[in-house]
Design a protein around this motif. Structure first.
Motif, PDB file in Angstrom:
ATOM      1  N   HIS A  16     -25.486  27.021  77.962  1.00 57.30           N
ATOM      2  CA  HIS A  16     -25.421  28.442  77.628  1.00 57.30           C
ATOM      3  C   HIS A  16     -25.020  28.592  76.179  1.00 57.30           C
ATOM      4  O   HIS A  16     -24.174  27.865  75.686  1.00 57.30           O
ATOM      5  CB  HIS A  16     -24.424  29.158  78.535  1.00 57.30           C
ATOM      6  CG  HIS A  16     -24.932  29.290  79.940  1.00 57.30           C
ATOM      7  ND1 HIS A  16     -25.970  30.119  80.278  1.00 57.30           N
ATOM      8  CD2 HIS A  16     -24.574  28.658  81.081  1.00 57.30           C
ATOM      9  CE1 HIS A  16     -26.224  30.002  81.564  1.00 57.30           C
ATOM     10  NE2 HIS A  16     -25.391  29.120  82.080  1.00 57.30           N
ATOM     11  N   GLY A  17     -25.676  29.519  75.471  1.00 58.86           N
ATOM     12  CA  GLY A  17     -25.318  29.746  74.080  1.00 58.86           C
ATOM     13  C   GLY A  17     -26.221  29.017  73.114  1.00 58.86           C
ATOM     14  O   GLY A  17     -26.344  29.410  71.959  1.00 58.86           O
ATOM     15  N   LEU A  18     -26.864  27.948  73.577  1.00 57.67           N
ATOM     16  CA  LEU A  18     -27.816  27.256  72.709  1.00 57.67           C
ATOM     17  C   LEU A  18     -29.190  27.906  72.891  1.00 57.67           C
ATOM     18  O   LEU A  18     -29.419  28.637  73.838  1.00 57.67           O
ATOM     19  CB  LEU A  18     -27.892  25.771  73.081  1.00 57.67           C
ATOM     20  CG  LEU A  18     -26.621  24.945  72.903  1.00 57.67           C
ATOM     21  CD1 LEU A  18     -26.877  23.500  73.307  1.00 57.67           C
ATOM     22  CD2 LEU A  18     -26.129  25.018  71.467  1.00 57.67           C
ATOM     23  N   SER A  19     -30.104  27.581  71.965  1.00 62.24           N
ATOM     24  CA  SER A  19     -31.451  28.105  72.148  1.00 62.24           C
ATOM     25  C   SER A  19     -32.312  27.068  72.877  1.00 62.24           C
ATOM     26  O   SER A  19     -31.966  25.894  72.934  1.00 62.24           O
ATOM     27  CB  SER A  19     -32.064  28.472  70.798  1.00 62.24           C
ATOM     28  OG  SER A  19     -31.825  27.450  69.875  1.00 62.24           O
ATOM     29  N   HIS A  20     -33.425  27.534  73.419  1.00 64.57           N
ATOM     30  CA  HIS A  20     -34.340  26.620  74.096  1.00 64.57           C
ATOM     31  C   HIS A  20     -34.949  25.670  73.071  1.00 64.57           C
ATOM     32  O   HIS A  20     -35.299  26.079  71.969  1.00 64.57           O
ATOM     33  CB  HIS A  20     -35.457  27.416  74.781  1.00 64.57           C
ATOM     34  CG  HIS A  20     -35.022  28.114  76.026  1.00 64.57           C
ATOM     35  ND1 HIS A  20     -34.208  29.223  76.013  1.00 64.57           N
ATOM     36  CD2 HIS A  20     -35.293  27.861  77.337  1.00 64.57           C
ATOM     37  CE1 HIS A  20     -34.002  29.618  77.261  1.00 64.57           C
ATOM     38  NE2 HIS A  20     -34.638  28.815  78.076  1.00 64.57           N
ATOM     39  N   VAL A  49     -30.104  24.305  81.747  1.00 60.09           N
ATOM     40  CA  VAL A  49     -29.695  25.453  82.555  1.00 60.09           C
ATOM     41  C   VAL A  49     -30.785  26.515  82.580  1.00 60.09           C
ATOM     42  O   VAL A  49     -30.666  27.508  83.284  1.00 60.09           O
ATOM     43  CB  VAL A  49     -28.388  26.083  82.029  1.00 60.09           C
ATOM     44  CG1 VAL A  49     -27.228  25.121  82.199  1.00 60.09           C
ATOM     45  CG2 VAL A  49     -28.516  26.512  80.584  1.00 60.09           C
ATOM     46  N   SER A  50     -31.847  26.298  81.796  1.00 59.43           N
ATOM     47  CA  SER A  50     -32.931  27.272  81.783  1.00 59.43           C
ATOM     48  C   SER A  50     -34.207  26.606  81.275  1.00 59.43           C
ATOM     49  O   SER A  50     -34.156  25.748  80.397  1.00 59.43           O
ATOM     50  CB  SER A  50     -32.557  28.445  80.872  1.00 59.43           C
ATOM     51  OG  SER A  50     -33.674  29.271  80.649  1.00 59.43           O
ATOM     52  N   ILE A  51     -35.338  26.980  81.875  1.00 62.72           N
ATOM     53  CA  ILE A  51     -36.616  26.373  81.487  1.00 62.72           C
ATOM     54  C   ILE A  51     -37.602  27.472  81.096  1.00 62.72           C
ATOM     55  O   ILE A  51     -37.710  28.487  81.791  1.00 62.72           O
ATOM     56  CB  ILE A  51     -37.225  25.568  82.664  1.00 62.72           C
ATOM     57  CG1 ILE A  51     -36.275  24.452  83.117  1.00 62.72           C
ATOM     58  CG2 ILE A  51     -38.577  24.982  82.266  1.00 62.72           C
ATOM     59  CD1 ILE A  51     -36.748  23.729  84.385  1.00 62.72           C
TER      60      ILE A  51
END
Lengths: 94, 250
Positions: A16-20, A49-51
């Motif tokens: 969280h907080g970083l970019s993809h 944590v996200s795709i």
């Protein structure tokens, strides 16, 4: 007849907080399956944590042969770098 | 053999035998992405096996580890459903078997998370998240191939028809399940049928597959009375190393 599944570019946010970040690509018949495949191919070791997936055909890329006109004009414009400004101490590292 | 031990063997052996079957695809799946996904599924199932058989050994109290139970028992000691020992067939057949099992596994684990036995509830909680993902994946594949080309549709219908006689056994109650249900440790299998039917019927309708008629059921897997001939062949592969080199480790 085209039998190959389309190519998808995969972007994963590590925390969280970083970019993809772009991590690679894979084949899948549709976007939903591309997400599942990305989960299996690229997040086996707790990487994300996200795709995001984007069909590679929708990425427009700059042409390597345009390198001169696109990037070289910036080489001698050192005044565009913020090194000529005095940054107040209390701003901290930038 | 206590009912609890028997139940834990059923859980562990389902995961072990299906996990081994799925692992047989490693390096052979139709595309790289599916190959990795199947290997992940197999590894999840082997992880669940370690938890179920580990607890089974503990409950039995004779010092047998999960590995001992997996590698040093013979066919008649196994308590898995006949469904999971069925050969893989083609990719669609494998995914149809996976879907039928995943739907059961998720519905079952959801109930087991409320078990009066904390150890079982903890395993079910962890395994349930994996089962939910497996089901999403196998369901999507069944729908995509069922509602795909003429060829893929025919293959999925054939797989469904071939596997249907192995569904009934999943939901049969017996003295083991009666005892566990009475203690609130595990639900009666028959009580899970409605929730399973709802999930399966919805997916089959979307997959444009015809729901098989008839409720003839092969049985004998989870009681260990009569496995199919396929389980012995599977065990010769899976147990070969421990049989040839007893006690080998790395």
């Amino acid at each position: 007849m085209k039998n190959e599944w389309p190519l998808w570019e995969v972007f994963i946010r590590g925390r969280h907080g970083l970019s993809h970040r772009h991590v690679g690509s894979l084949h899948a018949p549709d976007a939903e399956t591309a997400i599942l495949n990305a989960r299996d191919v690229y997040t086996r070791r707790n990487e994300g944590v996200s795709i995001w997936v984007v069909e590679a055909a929708h990425v427009t890329a700059s042409s390597p042969s345009d390198k001169g006109p696109l990037y070289e004009p910036a080489n001698d414009k050192i005044y565009r770098h913020p090194t000529f400004f005095d940054i107040p101490e209390d701003v901290g590292p930038m | 053999m206590s009912a609890l031990f028997e139940f834990l063997l059923r859980q562990g052996d389902n995961a072990l035998v299906l996990g081994h079957r799925v692992s047989e695809w490693c390096g052979h799946a139709p595309v790289l992405e599916e190959d990795i996904a199947l290997a992940n599924t197999a590894l999840d199932l082997i992880g669940q096996t370690q938890m179920w058989l580990g607890l089974a050994g503990e409950v039995e109290g004779k010092g047998r580890s999960a590995d001992d139970l997996a590698f040093l028992r013979d066919v008649w000691d196994f308590r898995n459903l006949l469904l999971v020992e069925r050969p893989n067939g083609d990719f669609g057949h494998t995914m149809m078997r996976q879907f039928l099992f995943d739907a059961f596994n998720l519905v079952h684990l959801t109930e087991l998370a409320n078990s009066t036995d904390d150890r079982i509830a903890a395993i079910a909680e962890k395994a349930g998240k994996e089962a939910a993902y497996h089901l999403e994946r196998s369901r999507n594949t069944v729908v995509a191939l069922g509602d795909g080309t003429e060829e893929s549709h025919a293959r999925m219908q054939a797989a469904l028809d071939a596997l249907w006689p192995y569904v009934g056994e999943i939901f049969e109650n017996d003295s083991v399940s009666d005892e566990l249900a009475a203690d609130g440790i595990a639900p009666e299998p028959a009580s899970l049928r409605a929730a399973w039917d709802a999930r399966v019927q919805e997916a089959l309708a979307e997959a444009t597959l015809r729901h098989p008629e008839g409720d003839f059921a092969h049985r004998g897997g989870k009681t260990g009375v009569m496995h199919t001939e396929h389980l012995g062949h599977l065990l010769t592969q899976m147990q070969w190393l421990q049989r040839a080199y007893p006690g080998a480790t790395w």
